[in-house]
Design an enzyme around this catalytic site. Structure first.
Site, short mmCIF file in Angstrom:
data_model
loop_
_atom_site.label_atom_id
_atom_site.label_comp_id
_atom_site.label_asym_id
_atom_site.label_seq_id
_atom_site.Cartn_x
_atom_site.Cartn_y
_atom_site.Cartn_z
N CYS A 126 0.81 -1.22 0.00
CA CYS A 126 0.00 0.00 0.00
C CYS A 126 0.84 1.27 0.00
O CYS A 126 0.56 2.22 -0.75
CB CYS A 126 -0.96 0.00 1.19
SG CYS A 126 -0.17 -0.22 2.80
N HIS B 226 -2.96 6.29 5.19
CA HIS B 226 -1.54 6.46 5.44
C HIS B 226 -1.05 7.80 4.94
O HIS B 226 -1.60 8.37 3.99
CB HIS B 226 -0.73 5.36 4.74
CG HIS B 226 -0.88 4.00 5.32
ND1 HIS B 226 -1.58 3.74 6.48
CD2 HIS B 226 -0.40 2.79 4.89
CE1 HIS B 226 -1.52 2.43 6.73
NE2 HIS B 226 -0.82 1.85 5.79
#
Length: 338
Positions: free
Chosen positions: A128, A240
């Site tokens: 990711c 994130h």
């Protein structure tokens, strides 16, 4: 399309259901698979409930066109042949096959065409943090070749799964109520803390997560750029963030880079620091794109730029990227009923 989701009960599996529905993906029949623990559960998709089947070594994948797998590297390795032997394209969200030479590692904004050559019937979805970074770096690479990358990631609890998100919420309650703090999904208490470790350490002092960013960036971008990463778990719930320093062969101005982002795919410019406008995970959960701000010259490198990015790693960092790969295959006529 006859579509399967393996790991349907997990955070990414649930995101697959949302993304497929949001994007009106051409699902004719949906099959859901899971472990003994999740088999029998039912999930709604387009107004119809579908029951999770137990993942087994049988012919359940006969006739499946695309299988999205997100049940961990061990499961992916064990069941890859079962999933692909009847012709299904396996788009795998684990780390199992990412660095295999005969498995393409794909971020559609960067190297979509790699997905067309898949001798084992498997396409790997990158890590990711790597996905989010390379989507932005691709805009810069078009202006001048990137030589070096330094990145510090600030990774939310959701990166460790749905149970980790629940644990963080529980920890905050326990701290406020003066109770002993539950620590199970992380090495230490995450609430009111940051943990400078994601995944296990390797012999060179970097974690596996950090080495993924080094190795995967090269493979996706077909580049010799070297990426040095420090990955940190922070007590945010979802999405994130990354602080990135990139050095190019030729100097690129912040304004040139900003314009490249405006013209880029899968990215949004959010950069007005005088008015305190910059990306933050609190406001960007559930968004498709990666948001970029704080763009400026790197004071330590003549040809360097530094910037900040935020993206929903369950969405673009996992499920959405995989679905976009499948959409590209359909567009190119590279997948379909046999």
């Amino acid at each position: 399309m006859r579509v399967a989701i393996v790991g349907a009960s997990g955070a990414v599996g649930q995101e697959f259901l949302k993304v497929l529905e949001e994007r009106s993906f051409p699902v004719g029949e949906l099959l859901l698979f899971g472990s003994q623990r999740s088999a029998g559960r039912k999930y709604a998709f387009r107004g119809k409930e579908t029951e999770v089947r137990l993942l087994q070594h049988n012919d359940d994948f006969r006739g499946v066109d695309i299988a999205f797998t997100s049940a961990g590297a061990g499961v992916s390795r064990e069941f890859a042949e079962t999933i692909t032997r009847h012709g299904a394209v396996m788009i795998d969200n684990s780390s199992a096959f990412r660095m295999d030479e005969d498995v393409p590692l794909v971020v559609p904004e960067c190297n979509a065409e790699d997905a067309l050559l898949r001798p084992r019937g498997i396409i790997a979805n990158p890590n990711c943090t790597t996905i989010m970074m390379v989507v932005v770096l691709q805009c810069l690479e078009k202006l001048s070749h990137i030589k070096r990358i330094h990145v510090a990631s600030y990774q939310a609890a959701s990166g460790a799964g749905a149970a980790a998100m629940a644990e963080l919420e529980l920890q905050y309650r326990e701290v406020l109520e003066g109770k002993p703090v539950t620590v199970s999904k992380f090495a230490y208490q995450l609430a009111y803390n940051v943990i400078p470790q994601i995944d296990v350490f390797t012999d060179n002092g970097y974690t596996k997560e950090e080495m993924k960013m080094f190795n995967e960036t090269k493979k996706i971008m077909h580049s010799d750029a070297r990426c040095s990463a420090m990955c940190v778990r922070v007590p945010s719930l979802r999405s994130h963030s990354e602080a990135v320093w990139a050095e190019t062969e030729q100097p690129v101005s912040p304004d040139e880079f900003k314009e490249a982002i405006r013209q880029g795919k899968g990215v949004q410019l959010m950069d007005d620091p005088s008015n305190k406008v910059y990306p933050m995970p609190l406001f960007l959960a559930g968004k498709d794109d990666v948001y970029v701000g704080r763009i400026r010259k790197d004071l330590a490198s003549e040809n360097g730029l530094t910037f900040w990015l935020v993206g929903d790693q369950i969405k673009k960092g996992a499920a959405l990227n995989a679905v976009q790969i499948a959409e590209y295959l359909i567009e190119k006529g590279s997948v379909g009923r046999r």
